[in-house]
Design an enzyme around this catalytic site. Structure first.
Site, PDB file in Angstrom:
ATOM      1  N   ARG A  12       0.850  -1.208   0.000  1.00 47.31           N
ATOM      2  CA  ARG A  12       0.000   0.000   0.000  1.00 47.31           C
ATOM      3  C   ARG A  12       0.883   1.255   0.000  1.00 47.31           C
ATOM      4  NH1 ARG A  12      -2.451   0.692   4.766  1.00 47.31           N
ATOM      5  NH2 ARG A  12      -1.683  -1.106   5.906  1.00 47.31           N
ATOM      6  N   ASN A  35      -0.493  -8.399   5.526  1.00 51.15           N
ATOM      7  CA  ASN A  35      -1.695  -8.888   4.841  1.00 51.15           C
ATOM      8  C   ASN A  35      -1.328  -9.406   3.445  1.00 51.15           C
ATOM      9  OD1 ASN A  35      -4.095  -9.079   3.320  1.00 51.15           O
ATOM     10  ND2 ASN A  35      -5.128  -7.748   4.794  1.00 51.15           N
ATOM     11  N   TYR A 149       6.804   8.097  17.489  1.00 52.29           N
ATOM     12  CA  TYR A 149       6.987   7.961  16.036  1.00 52.29           C
ATOM     13  C   TYR A 149       8.250   8.704  15.595  1.00 52.29           C
ATOM     14  CZ  TYR A 149       5.904   8.385  11.023  1.00 52.29           C
ATOM     15  OH  TYR A 149       5.950   8.339   9.645  1.00 52.29           O
TER      16      TYR A 149
HETATM   17  N1  LIG Z   1       2.220   9.044   4.409  1.00 55.94           N
HETATM   18  C1  LIG Z   1       2.979   9.977   4.944  1.00 55.94           C
HETATM   19  O1  LIG Z   1       2.616  11.170   4.973  1.00 55.94           O
HETATM   20  C2  LIG Z   1       4.342   9.635   5.484  1.00 55.94           C
HETATM   21  C3  LIG Z   1       5.167  10.694   5.873  1.00 55.94           C
HETATM   22  C4  LIG Z   1       6.422  10.410   6.371  1.00 55.94           C
HETATM   23  C5  LIG Z   1       6.850   9.107   6.456  1.00 55.94           C
HETATM   24  N2  LIG Z   1       6.024   8.098   6.079  1.00 55.94           N
HETATM   25  C6  LIG Z   1       6.535   6.736   6.207  1.00 55.94           C
HETATM   26  O2  LIG Z   1       6.480   6.095   4.956  1.00 55.94           O
HETATM   27  C7  LIG Z   1       6.326   4.679   5.161  1.00 55.94           C
HETATM   28  C8  LIG Z   1       5.125   4.204   4.347  1.00 55.94           C
HETATM   29  O3  LIG Z   1       3.968   4.836   4.873  1.00 55.94           O
HETATM   30  P1  LIG Z   1       2.591   4.949   4.056  1.00 55.94           P
HETATM   31  O4  LIG Z   1       2.115   6.309   4.245  1.00 55.94           O
HETATM   32  O5  LIG Z   1       2.764   4.397   2.703  1.00 55.94           O
HETATM   33  O6  LIG Z   1       1.694   3.984   4.967  1.00 55.94           O
HETATM   34  P2  LIG Z   1       0.518   2.969   4.586  1.00 55.94           P
HETATM   35  O7  LIG Z   1      -0.193   3.386   3.369  1.00 55.94           O
HETATM   36  O8  LIG Z   1      -0.223   2.770   5.847  1.00 55.94           O
HETATM   37  O9  LIG Z   1       1.319   1.601   4.233  1.00 55.94           O
HETATM   38  C9  LIG Z   1       2.093   0.976   5.204  1.00 55.94           C
HETATM   39  C10 LIG Z   1       2.661  -0.296   4.623  1.00 55.94           C
HETATM   40  O10 LIG Z   1       3.460  -0.941   5.634  1.00 55.94           O
HETATM   41  C11 LIG Z   1       3.009  -2.279   5.835  1.00 55.94           C
HETATM   42  N3  LIG Z   1       3.262  -2.645   7.237  1.00 55.94           N
HETATM   43  C12 LIG Z   1       2.877  -2.009   8.367  1.00 55.94           C
HETATM   44  N4  LIG Z   1       3.303  -2.649   9.457  1.00 55.94           N
HETATM   45  C13 LIG Z   1       4.003  -3.736   9.006  1.00 55.94           C
HETATM   46  C14 LIG Z   1       4.687  -4.802   9.653  1.00 55.94           C
HETATM   47  N5  LIG Z   1       4.772  -4.898  10.990  1.00 55.94           N
HETATM   48  N6  LIG Z   1       5.300  -5.732   8.885  1.00 55.94           N
HETATM   49  C15 LIG Z   1       5.233  -5.662   7.519  1.00 55.94           C
HETATM   50  N7  LIG Z   1       4.599  -4.681   6.857  1.00 55.94           N
HETATM   51  C16 LIG Z   1       3.978  -3.738   7.594  1.00 55.94           C
HETATM   52  C17 LIG Z   1       1.504  -2.211   5.454  1.00 55.94           C
HETATM   53  O11 LIG Z   1       0.975  -3.483   5.109  1.00 55.94           O
HETATM   54  P3  LIG Z   1       0.208  -4.413   6.220  1.00 55.94           P
HETATM   55  O12 LIG Z   1      -0.655  -3.502   7.024  1.00 55.94           O
HETATM   56  O13 LIG Z   1      -0.520  -5.437   5.429  1.00 55.94           O
HETATM   57  O14 LIG Z   1       1.309  -5.031   7.025  1.00 55.94           O
HETATM   58  C18 LIG Z   1       1.590  -1.313   4.237  1.00 55.94           C
HETATM   59  O15 LIG Z   1       2.037  -2.029   3.111  1.00 55.94           O
HETATM   60  C19 LIG Z   1       6.167   4.487   6.661  1.00 55.94           C
HETATM   61  O16 LIG Z   1       7.409   4.135   7.218  1.00 55.94           O
HETATM   62  C20 LIG Z   1       5.755   5.857   7.151  1.00 55.94           C
HETATM   63  O17 LIG Z   1       6.136   6.054   8.489  1.00 55.94           O
HETATM   64  C21 LIG Z   1       4.773   8.318   5.595  1.00 55.94           C
END
Ligand SMILES: NC(=O)c1ccc[n+]([C@@H]2O[C@H](COP(=O)([O-])OP(=O)(O)OC[C@H]3O[C@@H](n4cnc5c(N)ncnc54)[C@H](OP(=O)(O)O)[C@@H]3O)[C@@H](O)[C@H]2O)c1
Length: 237
Positions: A12, A35, A149
Site C-alpha cells: 500500500r 496482509n 513515532y
Molecule cells: N504518508 C505519509 O505522509 C508519510 C510521511 C512520512 C513518512 N512516512 C513513512 O512512509 C512509510 C510508508 O507509509 P505509508 O504512508 O505508505 O503507509 P501505509 O499506506 O499505511 O502503508 C504501510 C505499509 O506498511 C506495511 N506494514 C505495516 N506494518 C508492518 C509490519 N509490521 N510488517 C510488515 N509490513 C507492515 C503495510 O501493510 P500491512 O498492514 O498489510 O502489514 C503497508 O504495506 C512508513 O514508514 C511511514 O512512516 C509516511
C-alpha cells in the site's frame, strides 16, 4: 537478468508506488507486508511477471529470517531493499499507552534493522546493491503528539548513517528518504488544511516519493544521505 527488489510495506501507499515504479523499470519485485491478500493484489497490478507477495511482520525476527530465506531460495540475490513498512499511533507522551509505544519502535526502527540484517549477505553478491529506508521529516524536526513515532524515525536516520559506513567497503549503499505529508492510508484522517503550512501548498503523492527512492537506489556515488521529499515542509517547521 532483472534486478530483484524487496519492498517491505510494498502493498500500500508509498511502498506500492515504489513497487510499481521498480516493476516498470524491469525489476523483479518481492512485496513484503502482513496482509498477504493485499500484497497479492498489488503484485497483480505490477507491470511484467514473476513478482511475488510474501506475508511477514517485519517486527518479528523469526518471521523476517524465514521470509528472507524464502526470497533467497526462490528468487535469488537481492539488489535493492526498500524499507517502507511503518505505522503511527499518535498521542501526547502523557497520554500514550505503552502498548502503543512498542509497536511503533518495533515496526519502524527494529523492523528495518532486521530486514537489513537479513538481506545484507545476499546483497554482497550483487553489483550496485542499495538500501533505502523511509524516515520522516518528523524524525528530523520533531512534532507534538508524535514523540514515539519521531524517535523511531530519528533512530532510523542514525542507523542508516552507521550501516552506510559499515557496508560501503562492500559497495552497498544505504540512504534515508524523509517524506513530509503524503496522500496514503496513513494520512487519511488528516485535514487538508494542513497543506497551508507546506510551502508548495499541497500534500505529496506516493509516486513523487517513489521517483526520489529510485534516484537513491540508482545513484552509485550517494550513500549515508538523507533526502527530504516534503514540498518544503521542513523549511516551515
Ligand atoms: N504518508 C505519509 O505522509 C508519510 C510521511 C512520512 C513518512 N512516512 C513513512 O512512509 C512509510 C510508508 O507509509 P505509508 O504512508 O505508505 O503507509 P501505509 O499506506 O499505511 O502503508 C504501510 C505499509 O506498511 C506495511 N506494514 C505495516 N506494518 C508492518 C509490519 N509490521 N510488517 C510488515 N509490513 C507492515 C503495510 O501493510 P500491512 O498492514 O498489510 O502489514 C503497508 O504495506 C512508513 O514508514 C511511514 O512512516 C509516511
Amino acid at each position: 537478468m532483472s534486478r530483484l527488489a524487496v519492498v517491505c510495506g510494498g502493498s500500500r501507499g508509498i511502498g506500492r508506488a515504489v513497487s510499481r515504479l521498480l516493476a516498470t523499470r524491469g525489476c523483479r519485485v518481492a512485496i513484503v507486508s502482513r496482509n498477504e491478500d493485499v500484497a497479492k493484489a498489488t503484485v497483480k497490478s505490477l507491470h511484467g511477471a514473476d513478482h511475488v507477495a510474501l506475508s511477514c511482520d517485519v517486527s518479528k525476527e523469526q518471521d523476517v529470517q524465514k521470509t528472507f530465506e524464502m526470497i533467497q531460495k526462490t528468487c535469488g540475490n537481492i539488489s535493492y531493499l526498500v524499507n517502507a513498512a511503518g505505522i503511527n499511533r499518535d498521542a501526547l507522551l502523557l497520554r500514550i499507552r505503552p502498548e502503543d509505544m512498542l509497536p511503533q519502535l518495533h515496526t519502524n526502527l527494529l523492523g528495518s534493522m532486521l530486514t537489513c540484517r537479513a538481506a545484507l549477505r545476499s546483497m554482497l553478491h550483487t553489483e550496485g546493491a542499495a538500501v533505502v529506508n523511509i524516515g520522516s521529516v518528523v524524525g528530523m524536526k520533531g512534532n507534538s503528539g508524535q514523540c514515539v513515532y519521531s524517535a523511531s524515525k530519528a533512530g532510523l536516520e542514525g542507523f542508516t548513517r552507521s550501516l552506510a559506513k559499515e557496508v560501503a567497503s562492500r559497495n552497498i549503499r544505504v540512504n534515508l528518504l524523509a517524506p513530509g505529508f503524503i496522500h496514503t492510508d496513513m494520512t487519511l484522517g488528516l485535514k487538508e488544511d494542513r497543506a497551508r503550512s507546506i510551502p508548495l501548498g499541497r500534500f505529496g503523492e506516493p509516486e513523487e516519493v517513489a521517483q526520489a527512492v529510485l534516484f537513491l537506489l540508482e545513484s552509485s556515488y550517494v550513500t549515508g544521505q538523507v533526502l527530504v521529499v516534503d514540498g518544503g515542509l521542513q523549511l516551515a517547521m
